[in-house]
Design an enzyme around this catalytic site. Structure first.
Site, PDB file in Angstrom:
ATOM      1  N   GLY A  12       0.819  -1.212   0.000  1.00  0.00           N
ATOM      2  CA  GLY A  12       0.000   0.000   0.000  1.00  0.00           C
ATOM      3  C   GLY A  12       0.852   1.262   0.000  1.00  0.00           C
ATOM      4  O   GLY A  12       0.573   2.223   0.726  1.00  0.00           O
ATOM      5  N   SER A  14       1.264   3.369  -2.506  1.00  0.00           N
ATOM      6  CA  SER A  14       0.911   4.343  -3.554  1.00  0.00           C
ATOM      7  C   SER A  14       0.458   5.686  -2.988  1.00  0.00           C
ATOM      8  O   SER A  14       0.513   6.698  -3.690  1.00  0.00           O
ATOM      9  CB  SER A  14      -0.174   3.761  -4.466  1.00  0.00           C
ATOM     10  OG  SER A  14      -1.284   3.351  -3.708  1.00  0.00           O
ATOM     11  N   ARG A  15      -0.012   5.684  -1.750  1.00  0.00           N
ATOM     12  CA  ARG A  15      -0.506   6.953  -1.181  1.00  0.00           C
ATOM     13  C   ARG A  15      -0.525   6.862   0.346  1.00  0.00           C
ATOM     14  O   ARG A  15      -0.193   5.825   0.913  1.00  0.00           O
ATOM     15  CB  ARG A  15      -1.899   7.285  -1.721  1.00  0.00           C
ATOM     16  CG  ARG A  15      -2.902   6.178  -1.588  1.00  0.00           C
ATOM     17  CD  ARG A  15      -4.075   6.399  -2.542  1.00  0.00           C
ATOM     18  NE  ARG A  15      -4.855   5.195  -2.715  1.00  0.00           N
ATOM     19  CZ  ARG A  15      -5.895   4.847  -1.979  1.00  0.00           C
ATOM     20  NH1 ARG A  15      -6.279   5.637  -1.002  1.00  0.00           N
ATOM     21  NH2 ARG A  15      -6.545   3.735  -2.209  1.00  0.00           N
ATOM     22  N   ASP A  64      -2.474  -7.826  -5.440  1.00  0.00           N
ATOM     23  CA  ASP A  64      -3.559  -7.896  -4.463  1.00  0.00           C
ATOM     24  C   ASP A  64      -3.031  -8.659  -3.254  1.00  0.00           C
ATOM     25  O   ASP A  64      -2.862  -9.880  -3.311  1.00  0.00           O
ATOM     26  CB  ASP A  64      -4.769  -8.613  -5.076  1.00  0.00           C
ATOM     27  CG  ASP A  64      -5.921  -8.721  -4.087  1.00  0.00           C
ATOM     28  OD1 ASP A  64      -5.800  -8.176  -2.969  1.00  0.00           O
ATOM     29  OD2 ASP A  64      -6.936  -9.350  -4.442  1.00  0.00           O
ATOM     30  N   ASN A  91       1.206  -2.541   5.407  1.00  0.00           N
ATOM     31  CA  ASN A  91       0.451  -1.291   5.583  1.00  0.00           C
ATOM     32  C   ASN A  91      -0.880  -1.267   4.835  1.00  0.00           C
ATOM     33  O   ASN A  91      -1.798  -0.552   5.228  1.00  0.00           O
ATOM     34  CB  ASN A  91       1.347  -0.133   5.118  1.00  0.00           C
ATOM     35  CG  ASN A  91       0.571   1.138   4.883  1.00  0.00           C
ATOM     36  OD1 ASN A  91       0.232   1.861   5.817  1.00  0.00           O
ATOM     37  ND2 ASN A  91       0.262   1.428   3.609  1.00  0.00           N
ATOM     38  N   SER A 143      -4.298  -0.118  14.178  1.00  0.00           N
ATOM     39  CA  SER A 143      -5.045   1.137  14.337  1.00  0.00           C
ATOM     40  C   SER A 143      -5.491   1.280  15.783  1.00  0.00           C
ATOM     41  O   SER A 143      -5.730   0.284  16.476  1.00  0.00           O
ATOM     42  CB  SER A 143      -6.283   1.118  13.436  1.00  0.00           C
ATOM     43  OG  SER A 143      -7.133   2.194  13.763  1.00  0.00           O
ATOM     44  N   TYR A 156     -13.500  -3.470  10.452  1.00  0.00           N
ATOM     45  CA  TYR A 156     -12.171  -2.834  10.466  1.00  0.00           C
ATOM     46  C   TYR A 156     -11.493  -3.034  11.832  1.00  0.00           C
ATOM     47  O   TYR A 156     -10.320  -3.416  11.915  1.00  0.00           O
ATOM     48  CB  TYR A 156     -12.345  -1.348  10.147  1.00  0.00           C
ATOM     49  CG  TYR A 156     -11.067  -0.557  10.074  1.00  0.00           C
ATOM     50  CD1 TYR A 156     -10.268  -0.610   8.932  1.00  0.00           C
ATOM     51  CD2 TYR A 156     -10.666   0.265  11.118  1.00  0.00           C
ATOM     52  CE1 TYR A 156      -9.094   0.132   8.847  1.00  0.00           C
ATOM     53  CE2 TYR A 156      -9.510   1.005  11.046  1.00  0.00           C
ATOM     54  CZ  TYR A 156      -8.717   0.938   9.907  1.00  0.00           C
ATOM     55  OH  TYR A 156      -7.560   1.678   9.826  1.00  0.00           O
ATOM     56  N   ALA A 158     -12.049  -5.322  14.031  1.00  0.00           N
ATOM     57  CA  ALA A 158     -11.686  -6.739  14.225  1.00  0.00           C
ATOM     58  C   ALA A 158     -10.399  -7.056  13.462  1.00  0.00           C
ATOM     59  O   ALA A 158      -9.515  -7.753  13.975  1.00  0.00           O
ATOM     60  CB  ALA A 158     -12.818  -7.638  13.748  1.00  0.00           C
ATOM     61  N   LYS A 160      -7.995  -4.994  12.686  1.00  0.00           N
ATOM     62  CA  LYS A 160      -6.848  -4.303  13.283  1.00  0.00           C
ATOM     63  C   LYS A 160      -6.479  -4.890  14.658  1.00  0.00           C
ATOM     64  O   LYS A 160      -5.306  -4.886  15.039  1.00  0.00           O
ATOM     65  CB  LYS A 160      -7.139  -2.801  13.387  1.00  0.00           C
ATOM     66  CG  LYS A 160      -7.253  -2.122  12.021  1.00  0.00           C
ATOM     67  CD  LYS A 160      -5.974  -2.242  11.228  1.00  0.00           C
ATOM     68  CE  LYS A 160      -6.031  -1.580   9.878  1.00  0.00           C
ATOM     69  NZ  LYS A 160      -4.767  -1.696   9.136  1.00  0.00           N
ATOM     70  N   ILE A 189      -5.324  10.109  11.097  1.00  0.00           N
ATOM     71  CA  ILE A 189      -4.242  10.620  10.236  1.00  0.00           C
ATOM     72  C   ILE A 189      -4.833  11.150   8.929  1.00  0.00           C
ATOM     73  O   ILE A 189      -5.771  10.558   8.365  1.00  0.00           O
ATOM     74  CB  ILE A 189      -3.208   9.496   9.936  1.00  0.00           C
ATOM     75  CG1 ILE A 189      -2.752   8.793  11.225  1.00  0.00           C
ATOM     76  CG2 ILE A 189      -2.013  10.055   9.165  1.00  0.00           C
ATOM     77  CD1 ILE A 189      -2.032   9.639  12.243  1.00  0.00           C
TER      78      ILE A 189
END
Ligand code: NAP
Length: 248
Positions: A12, A14-15, A64, A91, A143, A156, A158, A160, A189
């Site tokens: 991840g 790219s950004r 992927d 990430n 997170s 999400y 669960a 993290k 963030i």
């Protein structure tokens, strides 16, 4: 000739936070390999341009991370080309927010697969090479929500929270091989992921942050970088919070 630069793989990249992590490692003499998945290469190309301007040796691959087979093949290629992986930053992540009452099984599975299964996939694919090299650093991006929960993010949270259990277990398994496995838990963030939150939710988060502001991706990247540095050789199985005091 074995590659002398540190080989750093970021998922991840790219950004957002992943891009900041790539840029932070590029300030060293590291070779950066990042993966992303969106068929639109715009963001990945932007990251590559930024890395290029810094004079870094970098490459991007479309992958992927939720596919076990594709991830295995990718890391096989990286190890074939560069001999090893020194640092893996897990990430890549997504959200599919909705209240549990409305959450579909697909929304549950998608988030768990991209956020948690990917960490299993990439760690498994890289660990053999790290064991052979008797060293390595794995940093997983969890997170704050994985620790305190959040309404509308059961899937999400669960995923993290799962990353934290995974991190600590694998840290124990790999400790004798000098491979450290740690997690970074960002708070709120400023990235595309949080951009799409409703204004009310953003305000509510902001009101709770003792430092009174949203965090920057580079502030998360510093913690990731440090965990992979010479300063962190005896630190494993830990969670570093980067959240402006939102959770202590
Ligand atoms: P972001 O801006 O949305 O970026 C997500 C990254 O993940 C992109 O590079 C995306 O690449 C990649 N990705 C998504 N699905 C993928 C897949 N199937 N395979 C490979 N790559 C995939 O998110 P962010 O805010 O930087 O978040 C980065 C990490 O930090 C995530 O794990 C997130 O959960 C965590 N985090 C973020 C915050 C926050 O406040 N922003 C807080 C806590 C934790 P493509 O778009 O090219 O596919």
């Amino acid at each position: 000739m074995p590659e002398s630069k540190r080989i750093v793989v970021v998922t991840g990249g790219s950004r957002g936070i992943g891009r900041a992590v790539c840029l932070r490692f590029a300030r060293d003499d590291a070779r950066i390999i990042f993966v992303h998945y969106d068929p639109d290469d715009l963001k990945a190309n932007e990251t590559l341009e930024l890395l290029d301007k810094m004079g870094a040796e970098a490459q991007a691959e479309k992958l992927d991370v939720s596919s076990f087979e594709a991830v295995e093949e990718f890391f096989r290629e990286v190890v074939r080309e560069f001999g090893r992986v020194d640092v893996l930053v897990n990430n890549a992540g997504i959200t599919r927010d909705t209240l549990l009452m409305r959450m579909s099984a697909e929304q549950w599975d998608e988030v768990l697969t991209v956020n948690l299964r990917s960490v299993f996939n990439c760690t498994k694919a890289v660990m053999r090479s790290m064991i052979k090299e008797r060293g390595g650093r794995i940093i997983n991006i969890s997170s704050l929500v994985g620790q305190i929960g959040n309404s509308g993010q059961a899937n999400y949270a669960a995923s993290k929270a799962g990353i934290l259990g995974f991190t600590k277990s694998v840290a124990k398994e790999l400790a004798t091989r000098d491979i450290t496995v740690n997690a970074v838990a960002p708070g709120f963030i400023d990235t595309e992921m949080t951009e799409k939150l409703p204004a009310k939710a953003k305000e509510a988060f902001l009101a709770q942050i003792p430092m009174g502001r949203i965090g920057r991706p580079d502030e998360v990247a510093e913690a990731v970088y440090w965990l992979a540095s010479e300063g962190a050789t005896y630190i494993t199985g830990q969670v570093i919070h980067v959240n402006g005091g939102l959770y202590m």
